[in-house]
Design a protein around this motif. Sequence first.
Motif, PDB file in Angstrom:
ATOM      1  N   TYR A   1      10.994  40.295   7.625  1.00 24.07           N
ATOM      2  CA  TYR A   1       9.995  39.399   7.704  1.00 24.07           C
ATOM      3  C   TYR A   1      10.273  38.130   8.503  1.00 24.07           C
ATOM      4  O   TYR A   1      11.368  37.772   8.495  1.00 24.07           O
ATOM      5  CB  TYR A   1       9.763  38.785   6.237  1.00 24.07           C
ATOM      6  N   LEU A   2       9.431  37.831   9.469  1.00 22.91           N
ATOM      7  CA  LEU A   2       9.582  36.564  10.095  1.00 22.91           C
ATOM      8  C   LEU A   2       8.401  35.634   9.644  1.00 22.91           C
ATOM      9  O   LEU A   2       7.255  35.942   9.487  1.00 22.91           O
ATOM     10  CB  LEU A   2       9.293  36.881  11.560  1.00 22.91           C
ATOM     11  N   GLY A   3       8.950  34.266   9.344  1.00 15.59           N
ATOM     12  CA  GLY A   3       8.224  33.202   9.087  1.00 15.59           C
ATOM     13  C   GLY A   3       7.875  32.244  10.422  1.00 15.59           C
ATOM     14  O   GLY A   3       8.717  31.841  10.763  1.00 15.59           O
ATOM     15  N   ARG A   4       6.709  32.338  10.964  1.00 14.13           N
ATOM     16  CA  ARG A   4       6.556  31.310  12.304  1.00 14.13           C
ATOM     17  C   ARG A   4       6.333  30.222  11.572  1.00 14.13           C
ATOM     18  O   ARG A   4       5.099  29.827  11.018  1.00 14.13           O
ATOM     19  CB  ARG A   4       5.329  32.030  12.941  1.00 14.13           C
ATOM     20  N   LEU A   5       6.820  29.132  12.115  1.00 13.93           N
ATOM     21  CA  LEU A   5       6.721  27.918  11.769  1.00 13.93           C
ATOM     22  C   LEU A   5       5.803  27.179  12.962  1.00 13.93           C
ATOM     23  O   LEU A   5       6.370  27.244  13.894  1.00 13.93           O
ATOM     24  CB  LEU A   5       8.136  27.087  11.621  1.00 13.93           C
ATOM     25  N   SER A   6       4.987  26.403  12.542  1.00 15.20           N
ATOM     26  CA  SER A   6       4.133  25.967  13.886  1.00 15.20           C
ATOM     27  C   SER A   6       3.654  24.501  13.306  1.00 15.20           C
ATOM     28  O   SER A   6       3.042  24.217  12.217  1.00 15.20           O
ATOM     29  CB  SER A   6       2.791  26.855  14.084  1.00 15.20           C
ATOM     30  N   THR A   7       3.966  23.497  14.304  1.00 15.76           N
ATOM     31  CA  THR A   7       3.450  22.198  13.982  1.00 15.76           C
ATOM     32  C   THR A   7       1.967  21.957  14.279  1.00 15.76           C
ATOM     33  O   THR A   7       1.331  23.010  14.943  1.00 15.76           O
ATOM     34  CB  THR A   7       4.071  21.186  14.727  1.00 15.76           C
ATOM     35  N   LEU A   8       1.232  21.213  13.472  1.00 17.31           N
ATOM     36  CA  LEU A   8      -0.264  21.141  13.706  1.00 17.31           C
ATOM     37  C   LEU A   8      -0.780  19.960  14.679  1.00 17.31           C
ATOM     38  O   LEU A   8      -1.872  20.023  15.091  1.00 17.31           O
ATOM     39  CB  LEU A   8      -0.938  21.056  12.377  1.00 17.31           C
ATOM     40  N   LYS A   9       0.208  19.210  14.844  1.00 15.70           N
ATOM     41  CA  LYS A   9      -0.094  18.024  15.944  1.00 15.70           C
ATOM     42  C   LYS A   9       1.253  17.281  16.374  1.00 15.70           C
ATOM     43  O   LYS A   9       2.187  17.548  15.900  1.00 15.70           O
ATOM     44  CB  LYS A   9      -0.974  17.112  15.416  1.00 15.70           C
TER      45      LYS A   9
END
Length: 509
Positions: A160-168
């Motif tokens: 499983y990969l958790g994709r971390l993404s900033t929102l701003k």
Amino acid sequence: MQEPNQERRNLLKGAVATSLASLAGSLSLGEASDAKADPDLIKRENQKEGSSDWQLTRIQLDKRDGFRSPKIEGYCSRQSVAAGEPIDIMVSTRPAQEFKIEIFRTGYYDGRGARLMKTLGPFQGKPQPVPQPGHKNLHECHWDAAVTLTIPDDWPSGVYLGRLSTLKDKTGYGYWQSYVVFIVKDDRPADILFQCSDNTWQAYNRWPNNYSVYTDPKGTQGPWADVSFDRPYAKYAQIYENPQSVGSGEWLCFEFPFAYWLEKHGYDVTYCSNSDMLTPEHGLKCKSFLSVGHDEYWDIRHYESVVKMRDAGVNLLFFSGNSVCWVTPMTASSDGRPNRIMFRGGPYGGKYKYAEARERDNGPFPHRGPDEGYLMGSRNVDPVNGGGDWVCELPEHWIFENTGMKKGDAIPGLIGWEYHGDPPEDIPGLEVVAKGTALQGGVNPQQWTATIYPGPKNNFVFNASTIFWCQDLSSPPGHMLPWSHWSRPHGPDERVQQITHNIMRRATS
């Protein structure tokens, strides 16, 4: 070649009954357990809709030749976790900003390569500290958890990969991304137990900048450095540039194409980490054990588990290179979580000449392991890295059925960047099915050998003798072909696919 020690000779020739007797009180191959077999689980899972957006799109390293992604980075509290168990996900954002986590299971999914399982957040991120180097240069993070995820009961085993993404982003450049990676395990009987080589991922992990088992000031090959799983995975740092790898260890580089191919064809597969192999129980429930890619670092308990599995009738399939090279003791984290710190404890190889040389040149080491050739059928040699073609030696062997290969036919670039050679001469029934020469950029020739030998319970042990085997099985989304030493695999090859089918079908029948 030096004579093998008596312990290894006895292990293979005269002590099968003793070996089996030692399993008394532990599970036997095929013995019933609380978990039930479900041979169609992976087929059903891959009928579900995959995601067209799971890869990393925007990555920013701390410098052009850097390894870490400080805009957003993270790690998990465990290498593997079962359904119903919790796992903490630690995240740092620099500067503080909101982020989300999308959890994907990697697989086939009609060619898309992953399925979105859950979206978490948004969360308020914050900068978390880079730890000061501890004893033996250990970098162990003590970050606050962003979220504790309890694995749902219907999440099947997989990577499983958790994709971390900033929102701003206050800089005006939009969002930034990286991964965390973890394995969902189970204990069900299955045809194939796919072991991820995550000890090796961590051994080469240079986060935050230059801290792996290879970067100690005393040298690159000694027992001097400890590494912790409690830190993010930096960008892959060895043989080629792969920014897609940030946070995912080496899964996308050297193992995912094999899993993608297995799941495409509906094989009954379950997954585990290196640390799950410290006892043999799950492996004894499965028909075959798979070592894939770069599987260099094994705790001695891991080695002993796999020997027990072979002697109980499990097929061992080493589609890997440089495997079982270093004894890798695993110890608890500073807060007591098991198997979170490791180091290079010493060479496998027993009295074999290259193991003795490693001790002489880089020791003294606190640990030594037995000759891995008597497990794998072929050994780690020196030089161990280079590239070449995978050349058929025994075309009449059943592994070559329906390939059309003749003696001397070559699969270009499939050997690399590390391999095995010099098989022990006294393993009963051992056959060399492929062999040839690897070169380090045109120099330093070394002979490699792919082997197969019979186990004691109508099982077998196969050794493909290359890290690159999976590169010619498939080319999934999120994967980049590697290259090394002026040699490279060419991508999916029908002959490699047919050989693998032949081996997997016999190993799972």
